[in-house]
Motif scaffolding. Structure first.
Motif, mmCIF file in Angstrom:
data_model
loop_
_atom_site.group_PDB
_atom_site.id
_atom_site.type_symbol
_atom_site.label_atom_id
_atom_site.label_comp_id
_atom_site.label_asym_id
_atom_site.label_seq_id
_atom_site.Cartn_x
_atom_site.Cartn_y
_atom_site.Cartn_z
ATOM 1 N N SER B 395 0.830 -1.201 0.000
ATOM 2 C CA SER B 395 0.000 0.000 0.000
ATOM 3 C C SER B 395 0.872 1.262 0.000
ATOM 4 C CB SER B 395 -0.933 -0.078 1.213
ATOM 5 O OG SER B 395 -1.201 1.185 1.744
ATOM 6 N N GLU B 396 1.977 1.242 0.764
ATOM 7 C CA GLU B 396 2.872 2.410 0.788
ATOM 8 C C GLU B 396 3.628 2.552 -0.543
ATOM 9 O OE1 GLU B 396 3.150 4.825 3.072
ATOM 10 O OE2 GLU B 396 1.627 3.926 4.373
ATOM 11 N N ALA B 397 3.950 1.417 -1.164
ATOM 12 C CA ALA B 397 4.635 1.476 -2.468
ATOM 13 C C ALA B 397 3.704 2.041 -3.544
ATOM 14 C CB ALA B 397 5.131 0.086 -2.855
ATOM 15 N N LYS B 398 2.423 1.722 -3.428
ATOM 16 C CA LYS B 398 1.449 2.279 -4.371
ATOM 17 C C LYS B 398 1.289 3.785 -4.166
ATOM 18 C CE LYS B 398 -1.307 -1.884 -5.270
ATOM 19 N NZ LYS B 398 -2.512 -2.646 -4.861
ATOM 20 N N LYS B 399 1.288 4.199 -2.898
ATOM 21 C CA LYS B 399 1.230 5.645 -2.606
ATOM 22 C C LYS B 399 2.438 6.357 -3.198
ATOM 23 C CE LYS B 399 -1.113 5.477 1.813
ATOM 24 N NZ LYS B 399 -0.786 5.462 3.238
ATOM 25 N N ALA B 400 3.608 5.724 -3.068
ATOM 26 C CA ALA B 400 4.826 6.325 -3.624
ATOM 27 C C ALA B 400 4.680 6.520 -5.128
ATOM 28 C CB ALA B 400 6.033 5.443 -3.313
ATOM 29 N N LYS B 401 4.021 5.547 -5.764
ATOM 30 C CA LYS B 401 3.805 5.660 -7.217
ATOM 31 C C LYS B 401 2.872 6.830 -7.525
ATOM 32 C CE LYS B 401 2.274 3.102 -11.265
ATOM 33 N NZ LYS B 401 1.568 1.918 -11.785
ATOM 34 N N GLU B 402 1.765 6.911 -6.765
ATOM 35 C CA GLU B 402 0.832 8.025 -6.970
ATOM 36 C C GLU B 402 1.538 9.372 -6.794
ATOM 37 O OE1 GLU B 402 -2.306 7.264 -4.162
ATOM 38 O OE2 GLU B 402 -2.738 5.321 -5.127
ATOM 39 N N GLU B 403 2.412 9.402 -5.789
ATOM 40 C CA GLU B 403 3.105 10.664 -5.496
ATOM 41 C C GLU B 403 4.342 10.847 -6.364
ATOM 42 O OE1 GLU B 403 4.067 10.303 -1.353
ATOM 43 O OE2 GLU B 403 1.977 10.109 -0.739
ATOM 44 N N GLY B 404 4.692 9.799 -7.128
ATOM 45 C CA GLY B 404 5.896 9.874 -7.962
ATOM 46 C C GLY B 404 7.166 10.073 -7.142
ATOM 47 N N ARG B 405 7.223 9.435 -5.961
ATOM 48 C CA ARG B 405 8.375 9.639 -5.077
ATOM 49 C C ARG B 405 9.179 8.359 -4.872
ATOM 50 N NH1 ARG B 405 6.540 12.249 0.319
ATOM 51 N NH2 ARG B 405 8.767 11.947 0.726
ATOM 52 N N LYS B 406 10.509 8.514 -4.862
ATOM 53 C CA LYS B 406 11.404 7.358 -4.704
ATOM 54 C C LYS B 406 11.642 7.029 -3.245
ATOM 55 C CE LYS B 406 14.087 7.611 -8.972
ATOM 56 N NZ LYS B 406 15.396 7.579 -9.583
ATOM 57 N N LYS B 407 10.660 6.523 -2.575
ATOM 58 C CA LYS B 407 10.850 6.185 -1.163
ATOM 59 C C LYS B 407 11.582 4.850 -1.002
ATOM 60 C CE LYS B 407 6.559 8.383 0.183
ATOM 61 N NZ LYS B 407 5.162 8.113 0.568
ATOM 62 N N THR B 408 12.180 4.654 0.162
ATOM 63 C CA THR B 408 12.706 3.339 0.512
ATOM 64 C C THR B 408 11.848 2.751 1.624
ATOM 65 O OG1 THR B 408 14.961 3.949 -0.070
ATOM 66 C CG2 THR B 408 14.684 2.023 1.337
ATOM 67 N N ILE B 409 11.307 1.574 1.339
ATOM 68 C CA ILE B 409 10.411 0.897 2.279
ATOM 69 C C ILE B 409 11.085 -0.391 2.750
ATOM 70 C CG2 ILE B 409 8.165 -0.262 2.509
ATOM 71 C CD1 ILE B 409 7.191 1.618 0.203
ATOM 72 N N LEU B 410 11.097 -0.586 4.047
ATOM 73 C CA LEU B 410 11.675 -1.810 4.622
ATOM 74 C C LEU B 410 10.595 -2.511 5.426
ATOM 75 C CD1 LEU B 410 14.042 -3.656 5.709
ATOM 76 C CD2 LEU B 410 14.333 -1.942 7.529
ATOM 77 N N PHE B 411 10.466 -3.835 5.241
ATOM 78 C CA PHE B 411 9.550 -4.552 6.140
ATOM 79 C C PHE B 411 10.170 -5.836 6.652
ATOM 80 C CE2 PHE B 411 7.898 -8.032 3.546
ATOM 81 C CZ PHE B 411 8.079 -7.591 2.239
ATOM 82 N N ASN B 412 9.616 -6.305 7.771
ATOM 83 C CA ASN B 412 10.118 -7.533 8.386
ATOM 84 C C ASN B 412 9.296 -8.722 7.898
ATOM 85 O OD1 ASN B 412 11.761 -9.085 9.970
ATOM 86 N ND2 ASN B 412 10.562 -8.802 11.843
#
Lengths: 457, 457
Positions: B395-412
């Motif tokens: 869900s956060e990766a999809k938001k990053a796409k909508e916002e066009g932002r190169k975020k780094t997401i880490l999960f366990n």
């Protein structure tokens, strides 16, 4: 001696080529034969069912076959795999032997099988193949091919021995999770399946029958190929990453093992760990004992006959020179794990005939007893197949104690038992059975064989 | 950016100390209370049920608590664990976000739980304790403690929520394989179990009930102690090896993540990966979002109340300041995985109250949809618990796409799903259900609580 329990390699130490033992064999195996003409099978005969690169590798005279970079990239998801010193097990056995095990259960599908599933799927994709068919018994191979096919965007159709399909639903769900279609075999989807069901609607299936179904489908369609998880030369070769890594890992401790052990079904697990050590025996003068551990319920190496035989039940495959119990041998249903295949690959059979390797048969209850001791001392729950190798390792460690000798024993812990807990439950509740074939049963199975003798060399 | 998919650490990079976030919290959690006297619980009150070193750690003011060498030796069986770049998942989502996951499923019991089971078993053994009791739901914790107890030669007695005991026999067999005794809870072996069975002979059990049984037994016998797999400070601290390793691994790529995500049951999984990053937020001025992913069927963080509550159903434990749905809340039976605990640990609750972390609730079907996409793109079959974290990451990766932002997401990726294939089967066959509690259900659950308010700070 290092006190490290786990010997890890860096990713850049992942082998760059597979080792092909064929050019190093003192005696080449007799050629595979076309069952109609009894003439040697050439590469062209295999084109309907295998992609070209796989066929090339099956006949390759090269000692080292480069691993394509896209395959190495996938390998890196779980390779190099760790090598452990089994200090807990050694202590429990009070043995002077040093016991090491290579752990292949960390792959996505939980066994060594993806080592060949990945390159096979890759070569099929490169050739534009759309669909791969295969068979699976307990499900280790089917899971590996489902994973690899998914990775390279291929459709995967799996014929699963019916008794396993019904008794082991979770490996089937695992294959489904990777997008594969799984059918109980014998099925109504093939001519060979329908023929067997007509004769015996309750047929429990066998690996030989499932192979017939998968091969039949591949032969019928140009964009479908078949993939085999053991027995053939290219499959055994792909597995040699295991033994190559072991050599590098033991080298870090300045160790050459005295004994190398692996479970034996069709030969890929055993070949994977032992061929690189046999390479040392054949070219560098070492004298490492390589022992194949097979189940007493399916003892082709220790009690079978060396003869031409089919790889499948219906007789679609070429005739291969092999140690075999006969292509329509169906092991007793009691057996919990894999290793239920009637024959051994041509290379491994030739090695045994030439006394370059050894074989020992292990009964199922001893295997589980060994597996539980291993789980309690080393922490990892082994697959039932792996338990056979552990049993031989324990037996050799006990011999070392009797002899008061400091041997080094290495075995391949080829997979985890997470999908086999029902077998452990049966073992704990006393419901697991062992089955040793009577000589009459062996004679009867082999007596049915009317395939040609392998000519003397 | 490196093209490596897997970032490995050497064994000598294994953390040498656990991180204790307590001294860094802007607001200390309110003290645990004795339910009879409503006075703060001191270390001495815990001595009947925990070993001294564990109690010391529960109250420790030290930022770094050294990991004993024998514990590090056992950790090395599977640690450091790999960090993967989820390139397959990124591609499927067509997201500009870089997604990384820490894989804790390679431990012997298949989850992050042994990170605390091993030191707890070790400290008990050091103190001469003979037997450890605990509870388990889906079985992840019970398996971890069975493995750790076996390693240190302790008897392990596990109370498993009855509905899981009956529906998930394989984790039980796994515990047996490591020598543990497993009983369905409520059982006839304890006063609290007998009391509940007298009122409701068909009671399906809950974690709260099973805790009551295990604690009762520990309190009765000086050579028996109790062990908890989440919630308490020392447990959360032991898990911080996860996040510490992640920081070193991401540092090799010169990355500080924007978002860190983990599934949330009692807090140990989430704390394990997020506390070392919160350490950076609290002491180095970073602004990393840490998101706890809980199930909509047991939403204590997003819909619960912040209040004193018991850790168990019978009320044997101290009162803890927590976000809770009430200690006798029983989640709907539909839920496949863990994460079914009614409350959150005191530290994590305080962090949420102070808005230093976030929480999101995920329904079960979305979680499995995410888990299957992950399995098909990354190859690893996640545990149902882990699927909740994956869903938030997607869900956060999809938001990053909508916002066009190169975020780094880490999960366990806290564990594999090898023992949860029946849940995947239910998902594929459309039989898996989601359950969102109505406001009336929430109000009813919380309305039953007559425990003290937490005083305002």
């Amino acid at each position: 001696m290092s006190t490290r329990n786990k010997i890890h390699l860096r990713e850049d130490q992942l082998p760059e080529a597979w080792y092909n033992i064929l050019p190093h064999l003192p005696n080449q195996p007799a050629p595979a034969l076309n069952p109609q003409t009894l003439q040697p099978v050439g590469p062209a005969d295999l084109e309907p069912i295998f992609p070209l690169e796989v066929i090339r590798q099956e006949y390759s005279p090269d000692v080292w076959v480069p691993i394509p970079e896209p395959v190495r990239e996938v390998y890196k998801l779980w390779r190099p795999t760790p090598l452990f010193r089994a200090r807990g097990l050694e202590k429990a056995l009070d043995t002077p032997a040093a016991i090491y095990y290579k752990y292949e259960g960390g792959s996505p599908s939980g066994s060594h099988k993806p080592n060949t599933a990945v390159p096979q799927a890759y070569y099929n994709q490169q050739q534009g193949v759309k669909r791969i068919t295969t068979e699976t018994g307990a499900g280790q191979w089917g899971c590996a091919l489902a994973f690899a096919s998914q990775h390279f965007g291929l459709t995967c159709e799996i014929y699963m021995v019916k008794v396993s399909y019904e008794q082991k639903p979770y490996r089937r769900v695992l294959m489904n999770t990777w997008g594969a279609d799984v059918y109980p075999s014998p099925s109504n989807r093939t001519e060979s399946g329908r023929r067997i069901l007509a004769a015996d609607p309750d047929c429990a299936g066998s690996l030989g029958i499932a192979i017939s179904e998968a091969v039949e489908l591949a032969a019928q369609s140009p964009d479908t190929k078949y993939s085999l998880g053991s027995v053939l030369n290219h499959v055994l070769m792909h597995q040699t990453v295991i033994g190559q890594e072991c050599i590098k890992q033991l080298d870090e401790e300045n160790i050459i093992p005295d004994i190398v052990i692996a479970p034996f079904g069709g030969g890929s697990n055993f070949a994977g760990i032992s061929f690189p050590f046999l390479h040392m025996n054949l070219t560098k003068g070492t004298n490492i004992r390589c022992i194949a551990a097979e189940p007493t319920s399916c003892p082709k190496l220790t009690r079978g006959v060396f003869r031409y035989d089919f790889g499948d039940t219906a007789g679609f495959t070429p005739l291969l020179p092999m140690y075999t119990l006969g292509h329509d041998f169906v092991p007793a249903r009691i057996h919990a794990g894999g290793l239920r295949y009637h024959g051994a690959g041509a290379i491994v059979s030739q090695l045994l005939k030439d006394k370059l390797i050894e074989a020992q048969a292990v009964d199922q209850i001893s295997a589980f007893e060994s597996g539980v001791l291993f789980a309690r001392t080393e922490g990892i729950i082994p697959a039932p197949e792996a338990n056979h190798g552990i049993a031989v390792a324990i037996s050799e460690a006990k011999k070392a104690k009797e002899e008061g000798r400091k041997k080094t024993i290495l075995f391949n812990l080829c997979g985890h038992g997470h999908f086999d807990m029902s077998s452990y439950e049966a073992y704990f509740s006393g419901k697991l059975e062992s089955h040793e074939l009577s000589q009459a049963e062996i004679d009867e199975a082999i007596g049915k064989l009317h395939t040609p003798e392998v000519p003397a060399q």
